[in-house]
Design a protein around this motif. Structure first.
Motif, PDB file in Angstrom:
ATOM      1  N   ARG A 133      52.200 -28.310  61.446  1.00 44.93           N
ATOM      2  CA  ARG A 133      52.222 -29.651  62.038  1.00 44.93           C
ATOM      3  C   ARG A 133      53.635 -30.035  62.507  1.00 44.93           C
ATOM      4  O   ARG A 133      53.802 -30.938  63.301  1.00 44.93           O
ATOM      5  N   PHE A 134      54.652 -29.325  61.995  1.00 45.86           N
ATOM      6  CA  PHE A 134      56.018 -29.618  62.413  1.00 45.86           C
ATOM      7  C   PHE A 134      56.524 -28.648  63.496  1.00 45.86           C
ATOM      8  O   PHE A 134      57.710 -28.611  63.796  1.00 45.86           O
ATOM      9  N   ALA A 135      55.583 -27.891  64.095  1.00 49.56           N
ATOM     10  CA  ALA A 135      55.991 -26.861  65.066  1.00 49.56           C
ATOM     11  C   ALA A 135      56.741 -27.466  66.258  1.00 49.56           C
ATOM     12  O   ALA A 135      57.616 -26.836  66.826  1.00 49.56           O
ATOM     13  N   GLN A 136      56.388 -28.690  66.638  1.00 49.81           N
ATOM     14  CA  GLN A 136      57.070 -29.321  67.793  1.00 49.81           C
ATOM     15  C   GLN A 136      58.166 -30.291  67.341  1.00 49.81           C
ATOM     16  O   GLN A 136      58.574 -31.175  68.092  1.00 49.81           O
ATOM     17  N   GLY A 137      58.590 -30.182  66.102  1.00 45.95           N
ATOM     18  CA  GLY A 137      59.664 -31.059  65.604  1.00 45.95           C
ATOM     19  C   GLY A 137      59.124 -32.269  64.864  1.00 45.95           C
ATOM     20  O   GLY A 137      57.920 -32.551  64.881  1.00 45.95           O
ATOM     21  N   VAL A 138      60.051 -32.989  64.231  1.00 48.71           N
ATOM     22  CA  VAL A 138      59.672 -34.121  63.375  1.00 48.71           C
ATOM     23  C   VAL A 138      59.083 -35.263  64.198  1.00 48.71           C
ATOM     24  O   VAL A 138      58.049 -35.840  63.840  1.00 48.71           O
TER      25      VAL A 138
END
Ligand code: HEM
Length: 258
Positions: A182-187
């Protein structure tokens, strides 16, 4: 508690006084946080007089704050990372693969650490599910209106991070599951409405957050390079808040050299 507090303060006072004496007599200062703090303080008090100076009590409080805010928090986040990676060996392998591809057996360097994507995603997910600092507390200094409600001065507000971090309306039906993806595209993309607060937010946001992430990534990378780990049957899952969120009965982990 009072006895421990007296002991801690006496140790710190002794350390500070020794350092100040050494500085005044012209000895080289140690290049650490306490040295920098005392050096600045001596300079400011010489320039601006006593009103600009921190007292020894202030310096003791700063030392306590840094130790408690900086050490315990990072330690427990790493502990939870080892627990969760033991529970999810597929993520442990993905993280190890990333670390070995980047560093092989060499010591991780600063630039390499900033390229660790999977490990960063894992640390964020660990702190979402088990935020070391579990709530932010504030009290109203003056009357304040929040939404429709007016609060008088002195009211305490408690914002439990974990409620935000595990809210299915924000994180989806699998909010309670460990899924670093879920954090693959950043926070920012992962947490709508700023619902991710492991380091709090606003003007009092953790000043050590970048340092903490760097420290955690470095430690985890070193462990992953050399060891495989799994939970011992003795481990009992019991998250428990005692200032920071900790595994109440410890983290019994079996470690094997890779
Ligand atoms: C995973 C590690 C860490 C976590 C989860 C964490 C979390 C937090 C949180 C939630 C706050 C806000 C508390 C509040 O406003 O009530 C805070 C403040 C603070 N943190 Fe951290 N922290 C971590 C590591 C560190 C490190 C490594 C340092 C120092 C080297 C540090 C120094 C501080 C300081 C000095 C404050 C107070 C800032 C202020 O009030 O202006 N923290 N931290």
């Amino acid at each position: 508690m009072k006895e421990i507090n007296r002991e801690v303060e006496a140790i710190l006072r002794d350390m500070i006084e020794q350092r100040v004496r050494a500085m005044i007599s012209g000895e080289a200062t140690s290049n650490d946080l306490l040295g920098i703090l005392l050096e600045t303080n001596i300079r400011e008090s010489q320039e601006g007089g006593i009103k600009n100076a921190m007292t020894t009590e202030d310096v003791i409080d700063e030392c306590k704050l840094f130790y408690i805010a900086g050490h315990e928090t990072t330690t427990v986040s790493l502990t939870w990372a080892l627990i969760l990676l033991s529970m999810h060996p597929e993520w442990q392998e993905r993280a190890r693969e990333e670390v070995l591809n980047l560093f092989g057996a060499s010591k991780p360097d600063y630039d390499g650490l900033s390229q660790l994507k999977i490990v960063t995603m894992i640390m964020h997910e660990v702190m979402r599910l088990y935020p070391p600092v579990n709530f932010t507390e504030r009290s109203a200094a003056a009357e304040v209106k929040l939404g429709e409600v007016t609060y008088p001065p002195g009211v305490h507000f408690l914002l439990p991070h974990i409620f935000l971090h595990r809210n299915p309306e924000t994180w989806g039906p699998n909010a309670n599951e460990f899924n670093p993806e879920r954090f693959a595209q950043g926070v920012a993309k992962a947490s709508v409405h700023g619902a991710f607060l492991p380091f709090s937010g606003g003007p009092r946001v953790c000043i050590g957050q970048n340092f903490a992430m760097l420290e955690a990534k470095l430690c985890l990378a070193r462990i992953l390079q050399h060891f495989r780990f799994e939970l011992s049957p003795a481990y009992a899952h019991a998250p428990y808040t005692l200032v920071t969120m900790q595994p109440q009965f410890g983290a019994q982990i079996i470690i094997r050299r890779c």
